[in-house]
Design a protein around this motif. Structure first.
Motif, PDB file in Angstrom:
ATOM      1  N   ASN B 130      23.969  58.483   7.766  1.00  0.00           N
ATOM      2  CA  ASN B 130      25.345  58.585   6.978  1.00  0.00           C
ATOM      3  C   ASN B 130      26.567  58.754   8.179  1.00  0.00           C
ATOM      4  O   ASN B 130      27.528  58.061   7.650  1.00  0.00           O
ATOM      5  N   LEU B 131      26.268  59.008   9.087  1.00  0.00           N
ATOM      6  CA  LEU B 131      27.398  59.381  10.183  1.00  0.00           C
ATOM      7  C   LEU B 131      27.509  57.816  10.790  1.00  0.00           C
ATOM      8  O   LEU B 131      28.630  57.303  10.714  1.00  0.00           O
ATOM      9  N   ASP B 132      26.605  56.970  11.030  1.00  0.00           N
ATOM     10  CA  ASP B 132      26.572  55.606  11.124  1.00  0.00           C
ATOM     11  C   ASP B 132      27.408  54.733  10.365  1.00  0.00           C
ATOM     12  O   ASP B 132      28.346  54.171  10.543  1.00  0.00           O
ATOM     13  N   ARG B 133      26.932  54.926   9.060  1.00  0.00           N
ATOM     14  CA  ARG B 133      27.564  54.205   7.852  1.00  0.00           C
ATOM     15  C   ARG B 133      29.072  54.661   7.910  1.00  0.00           C
ATOM     16  O   ARG B 133      29.987  53.727   7.560  1.00  0.00           O
ATOM     17  N   SER B 134      29.479  55.802   7.831  1.00  0.00           N
ATOM     18  CA  SER B 134      30.658  56.276   7.553  1.00  0.00           C
ATOM     19  C   SER B 134      31.743  55.816   8.802  1.00  0.00           C
ATOM     20  O   SER B 134      32.918  55.279   8.691  1.00  0.00           O
ATOM     21  N   ALA B 135      31.165  55.882   9.972  1.00  0.00           N
ATOM     22  CA  ALA B 135      31.914  55.184  11.203  1.00  0.00           C
ATOM     23  C   ALA B 135      32.446  53.707  11.101  1.00  0.00           C
ATOM     24  O   ALA B 135      33.239  53.146  11.129  1.00  0.00           O
ATOM     25  N   ARG B 136      31.200  53.007  10.621  1.00  0.00           N
ATOM     26  CA  ARG B 136      31.288  51.622  10.864  1.00  0.00           C
ATOM     27  C   ARG B 136      32.096  51.016   9.455  1.00  0.00           C
ATOM     28  O   ARG B 136      32.707  50.219   9.554  1.00  0.00           O
ATOM     29  N   ALA B 137      32.119  52.017   8.405  1.00  0.00           N
ATOM     30  CA  ALA B 137      33.032  51.596   7.339  1.00  0.00           C
ATOM     31  C   ALA B 137      34.449  51.784   7.600  1.00  0.00           C
ATOM     32  O   ALA B 137      35.321  51.182   6.963  1.00  0.00           O
ATOM     33  N   GLU B 138      34.872  52.857   8.396  1.00  0.00           N
ATOM     34  CA  GLU B 138      36.007  52.945   8.641  1.00  0.00           C
ATOM     35  C   GLU B 138      36.936  51.943   9.426  1.00  0.00           C
ATOM     36  O   GLU B 138      37.980  51.803   9.144  1.00  0.00           O
ATOM     37  N   SER B 139      36.298  51.010  10.390  1.00  0.00           N
ATOM     38  CA  SER B 139      37.076  50.164  10.891  1.00  0.00           C
ATOM     39  C   SER B 139      36.303  48.849  11.312  1.00  0.00           C
ATOM     40  O   SER B 139      35.014  49.227  11.833  1.00  0.00           O
ATOM     41  N   SER B 140      36.812  47.678  11.338  1.00  0.00           N
ATOM     42  CA  SER B 140      35.971  46.586  12.000  1.00  0.00           C
ATOM     43  C   SER B 140      36.114  46.677  13.490  1.00  0.00           C
ATOM     44  O   SER B 140      35.230  45.718  14.102  1.00  0.00           O
ATOM     45  N   LEU B 141      36.867  47.311  13.948  1.00  0.00           N
ATOM     46  CA  LEU B 141      36.773  47.479  15.482  1.00  0.00           C
ATOM     47  C   LEU B 141      35.289  48.206  16.127  1.00  0.00           C
ATOM     48  O   LEU B 141      35.561  48.212  17.303  1.00  0.00           O
ATOM     49  N   VAL B 142      34.889  48.812  14.953  1.00  0.00           N
ATOM     50  CA  VAL B 142      33.645  49.574  15.678  1.00  0.00           C
ATOM     51  C   VAL B 142      32.628  48.602  15.909  1.00  0.00           C
ATOM     52  O   VAL B 142      32.213  47.866  15.238  1.00  0.00           O
ATOM     53  N   TYR B 190      34.807  57.023  21.569  1.00  0.00           N
ATOM     54  CA  TYR B 190      35.303  58.513  21.453  1.00  0.00           C
ATOM     55  C   TYR B 190      34.058  59.138  20.992  1.00  0.00           C
ATOM     56  O   TYR B 190      33.357  58.573  20.339  1.00  0.00           O
ATOM     57  N   SER B 191      33.884  60.469  21.368  1.00  0.00           N
ATOM     58  CA  SER B 191      32.781  61.086  20.549  1.00  0.00           C
ATOM     59  C   SER B 191      33.399  62.761  20.406  1.00  0.00           C
ATOM     60  O   SER B 191      34.198  63.101  20.524  1.00  0.00           O
ATOM     61  N   SER B 208      29.775  64.320   6.786  1.00  0.00           N
ATOM     62  CA  SER B 208      29.565  62.998   7.594  1.00  0.00           C
ATOM     63  C   SER B 208      30.646  62.140   7.270  1.00  0.00           C
ATOM     64  O   SER B 208      31.173  61.031   8.370  1.00  0.00           O
ATOM     65  N   ASP B 209      31.442  61.968   6.110  1.00  0.00           N
ATOM     66  CA  ASP B 209      32.255  60.517   5.737  1.00  0.00           C
ATOM     67  C   ASP B 209      33.494  61.081   6.839  1.00  0.00           C
ATOM     68  O   ASP B 209      34.174  60.208   7.534  1.00  0.00           O
ATOM     69  N   GLU B 210      34.084  62.378   6.588  1.00  0.00           N
ATOM     70  CA  GLU B 210      35.028  62.775   7.068  1.00  0.00           C
ATOM     71  C   GLU B 210      34.850  62.806   8.718  1.00  0.00           C
ATOM     72  O   GLU B 210      35.792  62.125   9.287  1.00  0.00           O
ATOM     73  N   TRP B 211      33.770  63.030   9.211  1.00  0.00           N
ATOM     74  CA  TRP B 211      33.477  63.447  10.561  1.00  0.00           C
ATOM     75  C   TRP B 211      33.574  61.745  11.263  1.00  0.00           C
ATOM     76  O   TRP B 211      34.297  61.479  12.342  1.00  0.00           O
ATOM     77  N   GLY B 212      33.044  60.971  10.520  1.00  0.00           N
ATOM     78  CA  GLY B 212      32.897  59.500  11.099  1.00  0.00           C
ATOM     79  C   GLY B 212      34.263  58.871  11.140  1.00  0.00           C
ATOM     80  O   GLY B 212      34.889  58.104  11.980  1.00  0.00           O
ATOM     81  N   LYS B 213      35.161  59.041   9.973  1.00  0.00           N
ATOM     82  CA  LYS B 213      36.454  58.791   9.903  1.00  0.00           C
ATOM     83  C   LYS B 213      37.388  59.215  11.178  1.00  0.00           C
ATOM     84  O   LYS B 213      38.096  58.549  11.758  1.00  0.00           O
ATOM     85  N   GLU B 214      37.306  60.588  11.329  1.00  0.00           N
ATOM     86  CA  GLU B 214      38.002  61.150  12.229  1.00  0.00           C
ATOM     87  C   GLU B 214      37.572  60.657  13.671  1.00  0.00           C
ATOM     88  O   GLU B 214      38.518  60.477  14.689  1.00  0.00           O
ATOM     89  N   THR B 215      36.270  60.589  14.035  1.00  0.00           N
ATOM     90  CA  THR B 215      36.125  59.867  15.210  1.00  0.00           C
ATOM     91  C   THR B 215      36.542  58.571  15.610  1.00  0.00           C
ATOM     92  O   THR B 215      37.105  58.267  16.605  1.00  0.00           O
TER      93      THR B 215
END
Lengths: 452, 464
Positions: B130-142, B190-191, B208-215
Motif C-alpha cells: 500500500n505504501l509503495d502504491r500510494s507513493a508511485r501514484a503520487e508522481s511520475s518522478l518516483v 526522502y524517507s 498509507s495513502d497520506e504517508w506515501g503522498k507526503e513523503t
C-alpha cells in the motif's frame, strides 16, 4: 559447536531442504575479541567477547529466505533453517513471474589466502597488552602540558573463523584477525578546547606502536588550538588521505550492481565513460593482506578476484555477485556480501593508484590552500542518493606552501562525484597502516566552504 | 527465564572470586525481523535471533566486561572466570547476595500485544505494498520506493551480586518509507518513519495513502531545491525531530559517561545558568508508549523523569551505576545498552525541551533573513569540546518575515553551550519523534523532541 559438528548438522539440514524441493547455504562464524581502555591511567574498560553465529539462506523456487541465530544448539539451528525456509516460501508466493531465481554458488575451490591471521601477534601475556593500552593514553597525556585528557583511547584484538557450506557441495573455511587501536585527545588552552586523534588496523603487532599513536594524536589536537574560522567562500583544498578514505565508500554504494538493479545508481549507463579525474585509477583488491577487508572468497564462496573499477577516470565495472551478474548480464566479480543475512554486494579493499607529488607540492599548488584534516559526521552529512554532502571540518590554511594557522568550525559542501572528477593532483603519501580504502592526499579546486 | 537462578548465583560467585566488589549478568534472547519491498515486490524477509550474556565485574571504579553466546554452564563459568582473572591475584572479598525472586511486574510503562510471530506475514507485506502504491501514484518522478517494516522483541534477564533479579520483555516496531525521485538527471531521496513500542499491528492504524503522498512531496521539494546560503543567521528549528539539536548539542554532554571522565563542557556546572531562562529540558524514561521508555533500565533500575535544565539552570546529569560510583550523583535509571555485547552506560531515553508560549508564526515574523528547518536529520557531537553538527532534511529560506523557498544542504554547526544561550523563543507545540542514538554502549531507541524553537544565530553550512 565445532566445525565437524556443524558439518554434520548441515548434512541433515541439506537433506531436509532437498526433500522440500529447496536448496540451502550455511555460514558459521566464530570470533574472539579483546579490548581495553585506560582513563587517567586507571583501567576504565576491559572487554572480552566470545561469539558464534549461524546464518542460513534457503532458496525455494523464486524465493530466498534468510535467518540467523547466535544460539548454536541443534534445535535452535534447525529452527533457524525452518524460519529461512518459511521466508523463502512466502517470498516465492509474492514473486514476479519474470523474476530470475537465485542459485547457490558452484565453482572452482578458492585458494587459501595466507597472512590473514598472524598468530604471534595474539600470543603475548595479558600484562603486555594492558601495558600497550596504558602507553597509548600516557604517551598522549605526557606529550604537552596543554593535553587535558584522552577521552577515547582503545587497544583491541580480534580473530575469527568462517565456514561456508552449501547443498551443491561447497565447503570453504578461512580465518583472520588483527589489532585495532585509536586515541582521541582533548587539548585545552584557556577557554579553547580541541579534540583530535588517530587510529588504525594492523595485521601484525610489530607494525603498531602505542607510543607513536598516542603522540601523534596529541600532536594533532594541539595543532588545532587557536584555530579560527575561515571566511565563507570557494577555496582550493587538499583533502588528507585518511579523510578521503572515509568518504570514498559512499561512491562504492553506486558501484554496486545491487544499487544498479534497484534503479538507484548514479553510474547507470556510464561504463566506458570518463566519470572521474584521469588521475584516478581504482582497483578492488581482496588480496591486499594489510587491508581490513582482505578475503579468499566472497559471501557466497566464490574465489576472490582483483577488479579494476575505474581506469584513468573511466568507469570499468560494477561489482557483482553471481545472481546479479546473471540478471544484469554483467561480468561476475565475486563481491557477494551478507548484510545481516541477506545477500548483497560490497567492495573488499579499495586501492587508489598512488600519485606522484609530495604533500608539500600539493599544499603549495596555489597561493591559498586549505588542508582539510577532518570531516565529521559523514553518517548524517552525506546524501547517499545524490552523493551531495555538507559536513563540518577542521584543518589548516597555507599561503604559498607555508602554514599560516589552524581552522575550525566550517562546513564543506559539494558532491563527491564532482569532487573526484575535479581532482587536479594526487600525492604519493598513503596511510601507514592497514585500511580498507587506501588513497593518497587529493588536490581539489573550487570547493565551497561556509565559515565566518 | 533465560538462565536458571541457581546457575546465575554460581556464575556471579565465580565472577567475584578474585576480589571484585560487584558482579552482574545481563542475559538476552531476542527476535528481530525485517521485511521490505523493492520494485513493488517483496525483496527480503530476514529473521535473526540474538542470544547471549554479558558478565560485568567492578573492582572499585575499574570495570571488566565479558560476553559470550554460549549460555551453557561451562560457557557462563568460563566467561565469569575470564572476567575475574582480568585482575588476577586478588582474594575474594564477598559472596553474592542471595537472588530475589525475579521481578517481572512493573508500573506498566510499556504493555505488549500482537507479537510479530502472531501476525500473518502477508498482512505486513500488504501494508508495504500500500505504501509503495500510494507513493508511485503520487508522481511520475518516483523511480523507486523502499518500504520496510522492522520488528524486535527483546527478552532480558538481569541479576547482580546485590541480589537484584529482574526480567522484562521489550518490543520495538518501526515502519519506513524511502522514495527515490529523478528529474532532468538529478536524483534525490526522502524517507519518513513511524513506530510503536506496544502493538505489532500498529501499521493497521497508518494512513498509507497520506504517508506515501507526503513523503513524495518532500522528496520533490528537496530534489528541486538549490543549496542553502552559507553563513551565520537565525534559524527556526521545528518541533519533533528538531529536538535532535538538544540531544546532540547538550544531551550527550549531560551523561555521566562523559561527565565522570571530566570530558564534558557541562562538568561542574550544576545549579549554574547554562541556557536562556526560556529553556527547560527533560529526559523522561517513564512516558507511556514512549520510543525511549523502559519498564526497567539495562542495569535493573527503575527509570525516572529527570529534569536536566530548569528555566536555564542545570539541575541534573543522567546517571548510571558506574557513573554514580565515580561522581557521587544519584542514579537516574539511565543505564542503557544496545544488547548484551555492550556494557551499559548512561544514555538518554525520551529527551525534550518543554513547551513555551510562542507560535511558529511569531518566530517566522521575527526573521529578515534566515532558515526554517522543518525536518531535521541526524548529527553528532564532540562532548569534550561541545562542537555539534546536524543536517536539515527539509528546510526553507525565510525572508522578510515569510517562508520564501526550499533549500537543501543546510548543515547547522556550533557549540552546544553557545546554542543554548541563543535560544530566544520556545513554541507551544511540543512533539516527540523516534530515533536511534549511537554511542559507547551501542545503538539504542531514544526519542527526541521539542516545540519549535528560535535560535538567534547559528552557522549554516550551505554553498558559498
Amino acid at each position: 559447536m565445532n566445525s565437524t559438528e556443524i558439518r554434520e548438522l548441515f548434512s541433515d539440514i541439506s537433506k531436509r531442504a532437498s526433500s522440500e524441493g529447496a536448496s540451502v547455504e550455511l555460514e558459521a562464524t566464530s570470533s574472539e575479541s579483546f579490548g581495553v581502555n585506560y582513563s587517567k591511567q586507571n583501567l576504565e574498560e576491559y572487554s572480552s567477547d566470545l561469539s558464534q553465529n549461524v546464518g542460513i539462506r534457503v532458496l525455494f523456487e523464486k524465493g530466498a529466505g534468510y535467518a540467523t541465530t547466535e544460539n548454536l544448539s541443534k534445535d535452535a539451528v534447525l529452527n533457524c533453517y525452518q524460519e529461512a525456509l518459511q521466508s523463502a516460501k512466502d517470498l516465492n508466493l509474492g514473486a514476479d513471474s519474470k523474476k530470475i531465481p537465485q542459485k547457490l554458488w558452484k565453482g572452482p575451490v578458492p585458494k587459501p589466502l595466507a597472512g590473514l591471521l598472524h598468530p604471534p601477534s595474539f600470543e603475548r601475556e595479558i600484562d603486555a597488552k594492558l601495558q600497550d593500552a596504558k602507553t597509548l593514553e600516557k604517551s598522549a597525556l605526557d606529550f604537552h602540558a596543554d593535553i587535558a585528557s584522552v577521552p577515547y583511547s582503545h587497544y583491541g584484538e580480534s580473530k575469527g573463523k568462517r565456514l561456508l557450506l552449501n547443498s551443491l557441495g561447497l565447503d570453504v573455511e578461512s580465518e583472520g584477525g588483527g589489532i585495532s587501536a585509536y586515541s582521541y585527545v582533548l587539548a585545552k588552552k584557556g577557554e579553547d578546547s580541541k579534540m583530535s586523534g588517530t587510529g588504525g588496523f594492523y595485521r601484525q603487532l610489530q607494525k603498531f606502536s602505542a607510543e607513536k599513536m598516542g603522540k601523534k594524536a596529541a600532536q594533532k589536537a594541539l595543532e588545532l588550538l587557536g584555530a579560527t574560522q575561515p571566511k565563507t567562500g570557494k577555496y582550493t583544498i587538499v583533502l588528507r588521505n585518511k579523510v578521503a578514505s572515509s568518504i570514498v565508500p559512499f561512491l562504492f554504494g553506486h558501484v554496486s550492481a545491487k544499487t544498479l538493479d534497484e534503479s538507484r545508481s548514479l553510474l547507470k549507463g556510464k561504463i566506458g565513460q570518463k566519470v572521474l579525474s584521469p588521475l584516478l585509477t581504482i582497483e578492488d583488491d581482496p588480496f591486499f593482506i594489510e587491508g581490513s577487508s582482505a578475503r579468499a572468497f566472497d559471501g557466497e564462496g566464490a574465489a576472490s578476484q582483483k577488479t579494476t573499477v575505474f581506469k584513468e577516470g573511466v568507469f570499468q565495472n560494477f561489482l557483482t555477485n553471481s545472481y546479479l551478474a546473471e540478471k544484469l548480464n554483467l561480468p561476475h566479480t565475486a563481491h557477494a556480501v551478507r548484510n545481516g543475512g541477506e545477500m548483497g554486494v560490497g567492495p573488499s579493499n579499495v586501492i587508489f593508484k598512488n600519485g606522484t607529488k609530495s604533500l608539500e607540492d600539493l599544499l603549495a599548488a596555489e597561493k591559498n590552500v586549505i588542508f582539510i584534516t577532518s570531516l565529521e559526521a559523514a553518517h548524517s552529512g552525506f546524501k547517499t542518493a545524490s552523493l551531495d554532502f555538507s559536513m563540518p571540518g577542521a584543518g589548516f590554511v597555507y599561503e604559498n606552501g607555508e602554514l599560516k594557522g589552524a581552522l575550525h568550525q566550517f562546513v564543506v559542501s559539494g558532491n563527491l562525484l564532482q569532487w573526484l572528477h575535479d581532482v587536479q593532483e594526487m600525492s604519493h603519501r598513503q596511510p601507514d597502516q592497514g585500511e580498507s580504502v587506501v588513497i593518497s592526499d587529493l588536490l581539489i579546486p573550487d570547493v565551497s566552504i561556509a565559515g565566518a | 527465564m533465560i538462565i536458571a537462578q541457581s546457575l546465575i548465583e554460581k556464575t556471579l560467585n565465580e565472577a567475584l572470586s578474585t576480589g571484585a566488589d560487584f558482579a552482574e549478568i545481563f542475559a538476552e534472547d531476542s527476535y528481530s525481523s525485517s521485511l521490505s519491498l523493492i520494485d513493488s515486490a517483496p525483496k527480503d524477509a530476514l529473521v535473526g535471533k540474538q542470544y547471549g550474556a554479558g558478565i560485568r565485574v567492578q573492582f572499585g571504579h575499574e570495570e571488566i566486561y565479558v560476553t559470550t553466546s554460549d549460555l551453557s554452564e561451562a560457557g557462563l563459568l568460563r566467561a565469569a572466570r575470564t572476567a575475574a582473572q582480568a585482575k588476577a591475584g586478588g582474594q575474594r572479598k564477598k559472596q553474592a547476595d542471595p537472588l530475589h525472586e525475579p521481578v517481572t511486574d512493573y508500573d506498566v510503562i510499556q504493555e505488549y500485544k500482537n507479537l510479530p510471530w502472531d501476525i500473518q506475514r502477508e498482512k505486513k507485506f500488504q501494508f508495504l505494498r500500500n505504501l509503495d502504491r500510494s507513493a508511485r501514484a503520487e508522481s511520475s518522478l518516483v523511480t523507486q520506493t523502499a518500504p520496510k517494516l522492522q520488528e524486535k522483541v527483546q527478552r532480558i534477564q538481569i541479576a547482580n551480586s546485590r541480589g537484584l533479579h529482574v526480567q522484562d520483555q521489550r518490543t520495538h516496531y518501526r515502519a519506513f518509507l524511502e522514495v527515490f525521485v529523478e528529474e532532468n538527471g538529478n536524483k534525490d531521496s526522502y524517507s519518513k518513519n513511524t513506530f510503536s513500542v506496544t502493538d505489532g499491528l500498529f501499521f493497521e492504524k497508518i494512513n498509507s495513502d497520506e504517508w506515501g503522498k507526503e513523503t513524495v512531496k518532500s522528496a520533490i521539494t528537496v530534489l528541486r531545491a538549490p543549496f542553502a546560503p552559507a553563513g551565520e543567521m537565525p534559524v527556526i528549528i521545528d518541533s519533533g525531530f528538531g529536538g535532535v539539536i538538544f540531544h546532540e548539542a547538550c544531551g550527550h554532554g549531560l551523561e555521566t559517561t562523559s561527565v565522570a571522565k571530566d570530558s564534558s563542557v557541562f562538568c561542574g556546572k550544576l545549579e549554574q545558568k547554562i541556557a536562556n531562562a526560556c529553556v527547560t529540558a527533560i529526559d523522561d524514561g517513564t512516558i507511556a508508549g514512549g520510543w525511549g521508555s523502559l519498564n526497567v533500565d539495562d542495569e535493573g533500575n527503575k527509570p525516572q523523569k529527570t529534569v536536566l535544565i530548569e528555566n536555564g539552570i542545570l539541575k541534573s546529569y543522567m546517571v548510571d551505576e558506574l557513573g554514580s560510583k565515580k561522581t557521587g550523583y544519584a542514579i537516574t535509571g539511565s543505564g542503557r545498552r544496545q544488547n548484551y555485547k555492550f556494557a551499559p552506560a548512561s544514555r538518554m531515553r525520551n529527551t525534550f525541551i518543554a513547551a513555551g508560549e510562542h507560535t511558529l508564526d511569531d518566530m517566522i515574523k521575527d526573521i529578515d533573513h534566515g532558515i526554517y528547518a522543518k525536518e531535521m536529520g541526524g548529527g553528532s557531537v564532540n562532548p569534550g569540546t561541545g562542537d555539534f553538527n546536524f543536517v536539515t532534511r527539509e528546510a526553507y529560506l525565510v525572508k522578510n518575515g515569510k517562508i520564501h523557498s526550499p533549500v537543501k544542504g543546510a548543515t547547522l554547526i556550533g557549540k552546544g553551550i553557545d546554542a543554548l544561550g541563543k535560544i530566544t523563543k520556545v513554541g507551544k507545540d511540543l512533539q516527540l519523534a523516534p530515533g536511534m542514538c549511537g554511542s559507547v554502549s551501542g545503538s539504542i531507541p531514544a526519542a527526541v523532541g521539542q516545540p519549535p524553537v528560535l535560535v538567534s544565530s547559528i552557522l549554516v553550512g550551505g554553498k558559498a
